[in-house]
Design a protein around this motif. Structure first.
Motif, PDB file in Angstrom:
ATOM      1  N   GLU A 111      27.846  19.814 -15.371  1.00  0.00           N
ATOM      2  CA  GLU A 111      27.179  21.046 -14.944  1.00  0.00           C
ATOM      3  C   GLU A 111      25.832  20.779 -14.280  1.00  0.00           C
ATOM      4  OE1 GLU A 111      26.993  22.995 -18.686  1.00  0.00           O
ATOM      5  OE2 GLU A 111      29.010  23.851 -18.563  1.00  0.00           O
ATOM      6  N   ASN A 112      25.275  19.584 -14.508  1.00  0.00           N
ATOM      7  CA  ASN A 112      23.928  19.285 -14.012  1.00  0.00           C
ATOM      8  C   ASN A 112      23.877  18.049 -13.119  1.00  0.00           C
ATOM      9  OD1 ASN A 112      22.187  21.265 -15.658  1.00  0.00           O
ATOM     10  ND2 ASN A 112      23.376  20.283 -17.262  1.00  0.00           N
ATOM     11  N   MET A 113      25.023  17.522 -12.729  1.00  0.00           N
ATOM     12  CA  MET A 113      25.086  16.247 -12.029  1.00  0.00           C
ATOM     13  C   MET A 113      24.430  16.311 -10.650  1.00  0.00           C
ATOM     14  SD  MET A 113      26.041  13.150 -12.475  1.00  0.00           S
ATOM     15  CE  MET A 113      27.048  13.365 -13.959  1.00  0.00           C
ATOM     16  N   ASP A 114      23.722  15.208 -10.292  1.00  0.00           N
ATOM     17  CA  ASP A 114      23.155  15.101  -8.948  1.00  0.00           C
ATOM     18  C   ASP A 114      23.757  13.894  -8.238  1.00  0.00           C
ATOM     19  OD1 ASP A 114      21.594  12.688  -9.572  1.00  0.00           O
ATOM     20  OD2 ASP A 114      20.256  14.020 -10.668  1.00  0.00           O
ATOM     21  N   ASP A 115      23.592  13.844  -6.941  1.00  0.00           N
ATOM     22  CA  ASP A 115      24.222  12.799  -6.131  1.00  0.00           C
ATOM     23  C   ASP A 115      23.683  11.408  -6.458  1.00  0.00           C
ATOM     24  OD1 ASP A 115      25.773  14.691  -4.874  1.00  0.00           O
ATOM     25  OD2 ASP A 115      24.443  14.893  -3.141  1.00  0.00           O
ATOM     26  N   GLU A 116      22.402  11.320  -6.794  1.00  0.00           N
ATOM     27  CA  GLU A 116      21.815  10.020  -7.117  1.00  0.00           C
ATOM     28  C   GLU A 116      22.464   9.421  -8.360  1.00  0.00           C
ATOM     29  OE1 GLU A 116      17.441   8.059  -8.186  1.00  0.00           O
ATOM     30  OE2 GLU A 116      17.596  10.140  -7.528  1.00  0.00           O
ATOM     31  N   THR A 117      22.679  10.240  -9.376  1.00  0.00           N
ATOM     32  CA  THR A 117      23.334   9.764 -10.590  1.00  0.00           C
ATOM     33  C   THR A 117      24.770   9.381 -10.319  1.00  0.00           C
ATOM     34  OG1 THR A 117      21.909  11.167 -11.949  1.00  0.00           O
ATOM     35  CG2 THR A 117      23.916  10.341 -12.981  1.00  0.00           C
ATOM     36  N   LEU A 118      25.471  10.156  -9.520  1.00  0.00           N
ATOM     37  CA  LEU A 118      26.851   9.826  -9.159  1.00  0.00           C
ATOM     38  C   LEU A 118      26.927   8.465  -8.482  1.00  0.00           C
ATOM     39  CD1 LEU A 118      28.162  13.246  -7.801  1.00  0.00           C
ATOM     40  CD2 LEU A 118      28.878  12.107  -9.907  1.00  0.00           C
ATOM     41  N   ALA A 119      25.992   8.191  -7.592  1.00  0.00           N
ATOM     42  CA  ALA A 119      25.978   6.910  -6.889  1.00  0.00           C
ATOM     43  C   ALA A 119      25.741   5.759  -7.865  1.00  0.00           C
ATOM     44  CB  ALA A 119      24.900   6.919  -5.807  1.00  0.00           C
ATOM     45  N   GLU A 120      24.848   5.973  -8.837  1.00  0.00           N
ATOM     46  CA  GLU A 120      24.582   4.917  -9.815  1.00  0.00           C
ATOM     47  C   GLU A 120      25.789   4.693 -10.723  1.00  0.00           C
ATOM     48  OE1 GLU A 120      21.071   3.405 -12.867  1.00  0.00           O
ATOM     49  OE2 GLU A 120      20.822   5.283 -11.765  1.00  0.00           O
ATOM     50  N   MET A 121      26.472   5.776 -11.102  1.00  0.00           N
ATOM     51  CA  MET A 121      27.690   5.640 -11.903  1.00  0.00           C
ATOM     52  C   MET A 121      28.773   4.863 -11.146  1.00  0.00           C
ATOM     53  SD  MET A 121      28.153   9.365 -13.699  1.00  0.00           S
ATOM     54  CE  MET A 121      27.204   9.827 -15.134  1.00  0.00           C
ATOM     55  N   ALA A 122      28.913   5.194  -9.860  1.00  0.00           N
ATOM     56  CA  ALA A 122      29.892   4.487  -9.041  1.00  0.00           C
ATOM     57  C   ALA A 122      29.558   2.997  -8.980  1.00  0.00           C
ATOM     58  CB  ALA A 122      29.926   5.080  -7.637  1.00  0.00           C
ATOM     59  N   GLY A 123      28.271   2.671  -8.899  1.00  0.00           N
ATOM     60  CA  GLY A 123      27.849   1.276  -8.894  1.00  0.00           C
ATOM     61  C   GLY A 123      28.205   0.568 -10.188  1.00  0.00           C
ATOM     62  N   CYS A 124      28.031   1.258 -11.309  1.00  0.00           N
ATOM     63  CA  CYS A 124      28.420   0.686 -12.605  1.00  0.00           C
ATOM     64  C   CYS A 124      29.909   0.343 -12.605  1.00  0.00           C
ATOM     65  CB  CYS A 124      28.118   1.666 -13.733  1.00  0.00           C
ATOM     66  SG  CYS A 124      26.374   1.863 -14.136  1.00  0.00           S
ATOM     67  N   ASN A 125      30.723   1.285 -12.151  1.00  0.00           N
ATOM     68  CA  ASN A 125      32.167   1.069 -12.140  1.00  0.00           C
ATOM     69  C   ASN A 125      32.559  -0.078 -11.213  1.00  0.00           C
ATOM     70  OD1 ASN A 125      32.516   3.112 -13.962  1.00  0.00           O
ATOM     71  ND2 ASN A 125      33.369   4.586 -12.515  1.00  0.00           N
ATOM     72  N   GLU A 126      31.890  -0.177 -10.070  1.00  0.00           N
ATOM     73  CA  GLU A 126      32.194  -1.256  -9.126  1.00  0.00           C
ATOM     74  C   GLU A 126      31.869  -2.616  -9.737  1.00  0.00           C
ATOM     75  OE1 GLU A 126      29.955  -0.300  -5.677  1.00  0.00           O
ATOM     76  OE2 GLU A 126      31.154   1.472  -5.180  1.00  0.00           O
ATOM     77  N   ARG A 127      30.748  -2.709 -10.416  1.00  0.00           N
ATOM     78  CA  ARG A 127      30.367  -3.983 -11.037  1.00  0.00           C
ATOM     79  C   ARG A 127      31.277  -4.313 -12.215  1.00  0.00           C
ATOM     80  NH1 ARG A 127      25.457  -1.806  -9.332  1.00  0.00           N
ATOM     81  NH2 ARG A 127      25.090  -0.696 -11.288  1.00  0.00           N
ATOM     82  N   MET A 128      31.710  -3.308 -12.957  1.00  0.00           N
ATOM     83  CA  MET A 128      32.653  -3.533 -14.044  1.00  0.00           C
ATOM     84  C   MET A 128      33.977  -4.047 -13.492  1.00  0.00           C
ATOM     85  SD  MET A 128      31.802  -0.130 -16.330  1.00  0.00           S
ATOM     86  CE  MET A 128      33.008  -0.381 -17.622  1.00  0.00           C
ATOM     87  N   ALA A 129      34.457  -3.445 -12.400  1.00  0.00           N
ATOM     88  CA  ALA A 129      35.731  -3.843 -11.805  1.00  0.00           C
ATOM     89  C   ALA A 129      35.668  -5.273 -11.283  1.00  0.00           C
ATOM     90  CB  ALA A 129      36.097  -2.888 -10.674  1.00  0.00           C
ATOM     91  N   ALA A 130      34.514  -5.662 -10.741  1.00  0.00           N
ATOM     92  CA  ALA A 130      34.365  -6.999 -10.168  1.00  0.00           C
ATOM     93  C   ALA A 130      34.118  -8.065 -11.229  1.00  0.00           C
ATOM     94  CB  ALA A 130      33.221  -6.997  -9.160  1.00  0.00           C
ATOM     95  N   ASN A 131      33.879  -7.643 -12.460  1.00  0.00           N
ATOM     96  CA  ASN A 131      33.519  -8.610 -13.512  1.00  0.00           C
ATOM     97  C   ASN A 131      34.279  -8.344 -14.813  1.00  0.00           C
ATOM     98  OD1 ASN A 131      30.985 -10.164 -12.352  1.00  0.00           O
ATOM     99  ND2 ASN A 131      30.756  -8.007 -11.774  1.00  0.00           N
ATOM    100  N   LEU A 132      35.577  -8.079 -14.708  1.00  0.00           N
ATOM    101  CA  LEU A 132      36.370  -7.799 -15.908  1.00  0.00           C
ATOM    102  C   LEU A 132      36.380  -8.977 -16.883  1.00  0.00           C
ATOM    103  CD1 LEU A 132      39.545  -5.855 -14.712  1.00  0.00           C
ATOM    104  CD2 LEU A 132      37.774  -5.060 -16.272  1.00  0.00           C
ATOM    105  N   ASP A 133      36.189 -10.184 -16.383  1.00  0.00           N
ATOM    106  CA  ASP A 133      36.218 -11.354 -17.262  1.00  0.00           C
ATOM    107  C   ASP A 133      34.842 -11.731 -17.796  1.00  0.00           C
ATOM    108  OD1 ASP A 133      39.014 -11.861 -17.053  1.00  0.00           O
ATOM    109  OD2 ASP A 133      38.692 -12.663 -15.039  1.00  0.00           O
ATOM    110  N   ASP A 134      33.820 -11.034 -17.348  1.00  0.00           N
ATOM    111  CA  ASP A 134      32.460 -11.287 -17.829  1.00  0.00           C
ATOM    112  C   ASP A 134      32.120 -10.228 -18.872  1.00  0.00           C
ATOM    113  OD1 ASP A 134      29.700 -11.530 -18.227  1.00  0.00           O
ATOM    114  OD2 ASP A 134      29.321 -12.095 -16.147  1.00  0.00           O
ATOM    115  N   ARG A 135      32.354 -10.558 -20.131  1.00  0.00           N
ATOM    116  CA  ARG A 135      32.216  -9.569 -21.196  1.00  0.00           C
ATOM    117  C   ARG A 135      30.801  -9.024 -21.297  1.00  0.00           C
ATOM    118  NH1 ARG A 135      32.527 -11.167 -25.983  1.00  0.00           N
ATOM    119  NH2 ARG A 135      33.130  -9.161 -26.858  1.00  0.00           N
ATOM    120  N   GLU A 136      29.789  -9.893 -21.140  1.00  0.00           N
ATOM    121  CA  GLU A 136      28.417  -9.439 -21.302  1.00  0.00           C
ATOM    122  C   GLU A 136      28.014  -8.493 -20.181  1.00  0.00           C
ATOM    123  OE1 GLU A 136      26.646  -9.885 -23.987  1.00  0.00           O
ATOM    124  OE2 GLU A 136      28.394 -10.922 -24.763  1.00  0.00           O
ATOM    125  N   LEU A 137      28.350  -8.831 -18.951  1.00  0.00           N
ATOM    126  CA  LEU A 137      28.001  -7.956 -17.847  1.00  0.00           C
ATOM    127  C   LEU A 137      28.781  -6.647 -17.926  1.00  0.00           C
ATOM    128  CD1 LEU A 137      27.368  -8.980 -14.187  1.00  0.00           C
ATOM    129  CD2 LEU A 137      28.731  -6.957 -14.688  1.00  0.00           C
TER     130      LEU A 137
END
Length: 250
Positions: A111-137
């Protein structure tokens, strides 16, 4: 109220009212003794009290003295963990609390989401996808994603309590280490985050709430598959420095 507590509260009010940033050096002992007109033992007791609450750090040495630190959500999590241990609270109740709180936070975030937060969330998901074998990251990015959800809800009380619960839910708080989460488990968590992001992009509170509910239920199932007796284990206190190394991966 003890005199040391009065001094501690006055110092806290000063730090907050003057908006003193972390790292700010406070007056030395001689100056404080003159300001508060108390004995040295009373002042030192007040400073120790504030240090135990995370308000300041007392540095030693020639250039030492009290320095502003500021309480953090991890401090609340550590205190909560200790309280839950004395209450003999089992793991299942911590999960139940997360399952009650975080879907609501997801709804509020949508209900309160802004575009800047959405972009940061997308970045989190991209880094998670690229580092599935890096448990700490992967764990770091996962935690950040959930932080963003809680912050987007725009309720500081619920945000802090959510962070404290996540801290309590770390594996070491239950005498276990999150070492049995496989690449497949991380892939499932990533898919859940992608579904959450879709709901946030659509600003759909119902979809966001349901996606978070399913995400936490999958996470709970993964924990119980890895540790069959986990739901019956009582919470155990661990220091924040050690505790942070074993955050949940969902």
């Amino acid at each position: 109220m003890k005199q040391s507590e009065i001094v501690a509260r006055d110092l806290t009010n000063r730090i907050v009212s003057e908006n003193l940033p972390e790292g700010t050096r406070l007056p030395n002992e001689r100056e404080m003794l003159e300001t508060y007109q108390v004995g040295r033992s009373t002042l030192r007791e007040a400073l120790r009290l504030l240090e135990s609450r995370g308000v300041l750090t007392i540095r030693s040495g020639r250039d030492g003295g009290p320095v502003v630190r500021g309480p953090r959500a991890s401090d609340l999590g550590e205190a909560l963990t200790l309280l839950l241990q004395f209450e003999r609270v089992p793991f299942s109740e911590v999960f139940a609390a997360r399952q009650a709180l975080e879907p609501r936070l997801a709804r509020m975030a949508a209900e309160n989401m802004d575009d800047e937060t959405l972009a940061e969330m997308a970045g989190c998901n991209e880094r998670m996808a690229a580092n599935l074998d890096d448990r700490e990251l992967f764990r770091k990015e996962n935690f950040r994603f959930h932080e963003l959800v809680a912050a987007a809800a725009q309720n500081k009380v619920l945000e802090l309590f959510s962070a404290a619960l996540e801290s309590v839910a770390g594996g070491l708080a239950f005498g276990v280490v999150a070492g049995q989460f496989t690449r497949a488990h991380r892939a499932v968590a990533l898919d859940a985050h992608r579904n959450l992001l879709k709901a946030f992009v659509s600003r759909d509170p119902d979809a966001a709430e349901e996606a978070m509910r399913l995400h936490l239920e999958e996470g709970r199932a993964s924990w119980l598959a890895a540790y069959r007796d986990l739901s019956r284990r009582p919470v155990q206190w661990a220091s924040a420095a050690t505790h942070g190394a074993a955050r949940t991966e969902f």
